[in-house]
Design a protein around this motif. Structure first.
Motif, PDB file in Angstrom:
ATOM      1  N   PHE A  77      45.693  60.960   4.798  1.00 46.75           N
ATOM      2  CA  PHE A  77      45.452  59.928   5.812  1.00 46.75           C
ATOM      3  C   PHE A  77      44.136  60.210   6.527  1.00 46.75           C
ATOM      4  O   PHE A  77      43.948  61.285   7.099  1.00 46.75           O
ATOM      5  CB  PHE A  77      46.600  59.913   6.827  1.00 46.75           C
ATOM      6  CG  PHE A  77      46.355  58.973   7.977  1.00 46.75           C
ATOM      7  CD1 PHE A  77      46.149  57.618   7.751  1.00 46.75           C
ATOM      8  CD2 PHE A  77      46.330  59.440   9.285  1.00 46.75           C
ATOM      9  CE1 PHE A  77      45.906  56.746   8.807  1.00 46.75           C
ATOM     10  CE2 PHE A  77      46.094  58.575  10.351  1.00 46.75           C
ATOM     11  CZ  PHE A  77      45.880  57.222  10.112  1.00 46.75           C
TER      12      PHE A  77
ATOM     13  N   CYS B  33      41.537  54.061   9.802  1.00 46.19           N
ATOM     14  CA  CYS B  33      42.705  53.214  10.068  1.00 46.19           C
ATOM     15  C   CYS B  33      42.362  52.126  11.089  1.00 46.19           C
ATOM     16  O   CYS B  33      41.818  52.414  12.153  1.00 46.19           O
ATOM     17  CB  CYS B  33      43.858  54.074  10.577  1.00 46.19           C
ATOM     18  SG  CYS B  33      45.316  53.095  11.003  1.00 46.19           S
ATOM     19  N   ILE B  34      42.697  50.867  10.754  1.00 48.33           N
ATOM     20  CA  ILE B  34      42.418  49.755  11.662  1.00 48.33           C
ATOM     21  C   ILE B  34      43.692  49.283  12.365  1.00 48.33           C
ATOM     22  O   ILE B  34      43.686  48.268  13.059  1.00 48.33           O
ATOM     23  CB  ILE B  34      41.764  48.580  10.905  1.00 48.33           C
ATOM     24  CG1 ILE B  34      42.651  48.146   9.724  1.00 48.33           C
ATOM     25  CG2 ILE B  34      40.366  48.952  10.430  1.00 48.33           C
ATOM     26  CD1 ILE B  34      42.152  46.909   8.988  1.00 48.33           C
ATOM     27  N   GLY B  35      44.798  50.007  12.144  1.00 46.99           N
ATOM     28  CA  GLY B  35      46.040  49.716  12.859  1.00 46.99           C
ATOM     29  C   GLY B  35      46.714  48.417  12.461  1.00 46.99           C
ATOM     30  O   GLY B  35      47.471  47.839  13.247  1.00 46.99           O
ATOM     31  N   CYS B  36      46.501  47.958  11.233  1.00 48.69           N
ATOM     32  CA  CYS B  36      47.035  46.655  10.819  1.00 48.69           C
ATOM     33  C   CYS B  36      48.545  46.682  10.580  1.00 48.69           C
ATOM     34  O   CYS B  36      49.204  45.653  10.608  1.00 48.69           O
ATOM     35  CB  CYS B  36      46.322  46.175   9.557  1.00 48.69           C
ATOM     36  SG  CYS B  36      46.639  47.230   8.123  1.00 48.69           S
ATOM     37  N   GLY B  37      49.104  47.850  10.282  1.00 47.71           N
ATOM     38  CA  GLY B  37      50.547  47.974  10.087  1.00 47.71           C
ATOM     39  C   GLY B  37      51.041  47.588   8.700  1.00 47.71           C
ATOM     40  O   GLY B  37      52.247  47.606   8.439  1.00 47.71           O
TER      41      GLY B  37
ATOM     42  N   CYS C 129      50.896  49.220   5.974  1.00 50.00           N
ATOM     43  CA  CYS C 129      51.526  50.366   5.315  1.00 50.00           C
ATOM     44  C   CYS C 129      53.010  50.452   5.690  1.00 50.00           C
ATOM     45  O   CYS C 129      53.862  50.746   4.846  1.00 50.00           O
ATOM     46  CB  CYS C 129      50.801  51.659   5.679  1.00 50.00           C
ATOM     47  SG  CYS C 129      50.541  51.885   7.448  1.00 50.00           S
TER      48      CYS C 129
ATOM     49  N   PHE D 206      53.555  55.608  13.810  1.00 48.08           N
ATOM     50  CA  PHE D 206      52.343  55.387  14.602  1.00 48.08           C
ATOM     51  C   PHE D 206      52.335  56.310  15.817  1.00 48.08           C
ATOM     52  O   PHE D 206      51.581  56.108  16.746  1.00 48.08           O
ATOM     53  CB  PHE D 206      52.230  53.908  15.005  1.00 48.08           C
ATOM     54  CG  PHE D 206      51.835  53.043  13.835  1.00 48.08           C
ATOM     55  CD1 PHE D 206      50.499  52.757  13.588  1.00 48.08           C
ATOM     56  CD2 PHE D 206      52.788  52.561  12.957  1.00 48.08           C
ATOM     57  CE1 PHE D 206      50.124  51.988  12.493  1.00 48.08           C
ATOM     58  CE2 PHE D 206      52.423  51.790  11.859  1.00 48.08           C
ATOM     59  CZ  PHE D 206      51.087  51.504  11.625  1.00 48.08           C
TER      60      PHE D 206
ATOM     61  N   CYS E 129      46.858  49.526   1.774  1.00 47.99           N
ATOM     62  CA  CYS E 129      45.913  49.912   2.829  1.00 47.99           C
ATOM     63  C   CYS E 129      44.491  49.566   2.388  1.00 47.99           C
ATOM     64  O   CYS E 129      43.823  50.351   1.721  1.00 47.99           O
ATOM     65  CB  CYS E 129      46.024  51.406   3.134  1.00 47.99           C
ATOM     66  SG  CYS E 129      44.873  51.915   4.418  1.00 47.99           S
TER      67      CYS E 129
ATOM     68  N   ALA F 166      41.907  49.335   4.139  1.00 50.28           N
ATOM     69  CA  ALA F 166      40.881  50.133   4.823  1.00 50.28           C
ATOM     70  C   ALA F 166      40.678  51.482   4.123  1.00 50.28           C
ATOM     71  O   ALA F 166      39.797  52.253   4.499  1.00 50.28           O
ATOM     72  CB  ALA F 166      41.284  50.359   6.273  1.00 50.28           C
TER      73      ALA F 166
ATOM     74  N   ALA G   5      42.489  54.021   4.386  1.00 51.58           N
ATOM     75  CA  ALA G   5      42.837  55.120   5.289  1.00 51.58           C
ATOM     76  C   ALA G   5      43.925  55.987   4.659  1.00 51.58           C
ATOM     77  O   ALA G   5      44.041  57.172   4.971  1.00 51.58           O
ATOM     78  CB  ALA G   5      43.318  54.570   6.626  1.00 51.58           C
ATOM     79  N   LEU G   6      44.736  55.391   3.799  1.00 54.09           N
ATOM     80  CA  LEU G   6      45.758  56.138   3.058  1.00 54.09           C
ATOM     81  C   LEU G   6      45.330  56.197   1.597  1.00 54.09           C
ATOM     82  O   LEU G   6      45.048  55.161   0.980  1.00 54.09           O
ATOM     83  CB  LEU G   6      47.118  55.447   3.186  1.00 54.09           C
ATOM     84  CG  LEU G   6      47.769  55.571   4.572  1.00 54.09           C
ATOM     85  CD1 LEU G   6      48.885  54.547   4.739  1.00 54.09           C
ATOM     86  CD2 LEU G   6      48.308  56.981   4.795  1.00 54.09           C
TER      87      LEU G   6
END
Ligand code: SF4
Ligand code: SF4
Length: 344
Positions: A94, A99-103, A105, A116, A137, A139, A141-142
């Motif tokens: 990770f 991470c843009i926090g989009c949820g 995942c 979170f 994901c 972005a 991020a994962l």
């Protein structure tokens, strides 16, 4: 400035696919070679878990090289620069800065393992590393760390830079992790690489059965063998494992006149103690071995630890000064051992 321990591989996305593939005829040729002429389906070919393939390296053997990083290692060195290499299993990393926090995942995860709370994103006790979160994901991020390759697929990637190898005297270097931890695949891969007339180097911690190393020798042009700590108790304290088989293998390789270079990571207070330096000089003198690579510790690998929630603690040590490294170099040279700082 020569490179320190290794700055070889950031975690990479495993999404990239080879730009060029071997033809079916070429794959079948390699397949026959690997199975000693026995016909069969390509899907029966052995596979290995590889966590990175890095092209255009000039620090891990002669010329321009492609580095293949195998997953899995029997040691657990406190200073490990590739902590994502230690586990034999695929892992999820990770990158919090992406991470843009989009949820997305959390919606994709069938195990309810996305969290979170806290700095991480994954509850590792629930996660089964299925990778579904990494697929959603966008972005990146994962990211999945570890991808399966068949021998022919790996050769396909390595072959792409053959013109550079030819011009520079380079080739392929197998590293890790510990490549011998996936021995059966490694043997097949090296056989195929030599049959394809590629120069081969193996970077090893030396912790494996001699019977395995012996089988690999005909297919290796050069071995980079890590010598960490000679005192058995200190070795176990700092690497999590004993060094008896390592020292036995080192001796047997020297006795069998293998083309090899010993490499010593210089970690303050662990490998770079005055006692250990003298012990290594004594051992090399006994072996009548006259060259060594010194790899100064750096902290670059430590930022990877939290990405995979590693249980290794960051050392956060101050690297040796240039003067300290130079003083150790002089000690080896005074014993008739030529020194290269960094890889090569
Ligand atoms: S899908 Fe990726 S970017 Fe979105 S919240 Fe999850 S980790 Fe962050
Ligand atoms: S790898 Fe699978 S189980 Fe683990 S967090 Fe991602 S989706 Fe959930």
């Amino acid at each position: 400035m020569a490179p320190a321990i290794c700055s070889r591989n950031p975690f990479v996305s495993t999404r990239a696919e080879p730009a060029k593939s071997l033809t079916l005829a070429e794959k079948q040729w390699y397949h026959k070679l690997i199975f000693n002429g026995v016909e069969g389906e390509l899907t029966t070919e052995k596979k290995a878990l590889i966590f990175d393939v890095q092209r255009y390296s000039v620090h891990d053997g002669p010329g321009i090289r492609t580095l293949v990083f195998f997953k899995g290692c029997p040691l657990r060195c406190k200073w490990c620069q590739n902590p994502e290499s230690i586990s034999k299993q695929r892992e999820i990393a990770f990158f919090s800065n992406k991470c843009i926090g989009c949820g997305e995942c959390a919606k994709a995860c069938p195990k309810g393992a996305i969290t979170f709370e806290g700095p991480g994103r994954i509850n590792r006790s629930l996660c089964d590393r299925c990778g579904k979160c990494t697929e959603t994901c966008y972005a990146e991020a994962l990211v999945t760390v570890g991808k399966e390759y068949a021998v022919s697929d790996l050769l396909d990637v390595v072959e792409r830079d053959r013109p550079f190898y030819r011009q520079s005297g380079g080739g392929v270097t197998v590293s890790g992790g510990e490549p011998t931890a996936q021995f059966s695949f490694l043997l097949d891969f090296l056989k195929a690489a030599k049959a394809a007339d590629l120069h081969t180097v193996m970077e090893t911690c030396g912790s494996c059965a001699w019977s395995k190393l012996e089988q690999l020798l005909p297919y290796l042009d050069l071995i980079h063998f890590d010598l960490k700590i000679i005192d058995a108790k200190a070795h176990r304290r700092h690497t999590g494992a004993g060094n008896r088989s390592i020292l036995t293998n080192a001796r047997k390789l020297v006795e069998s006149s293998a083309n090899m270079v010993f490499r010593v990571p210089l970690v303050p207070g662990m490998t770079a103690t005055s006692e250990n330096v003298l012990d290594i000089i004594d051992l090399l003198s006994e072996f009548e071995h006259d060259r060594i690579h010194l790899l100064p510790y750096h902290k670059m690998g430590e930022s990877k630890l939290e990405r995979i929630d590693s249980t290794l603690e960051p050392l956060n040590l101050e690297p040796l000064s240039d003067e300290d490294v130079a003083a150790i170099k002089v000690q080896f040279e005074a014993a008739g051992i030529s020194v290269l700082i960094g890889g090569g």
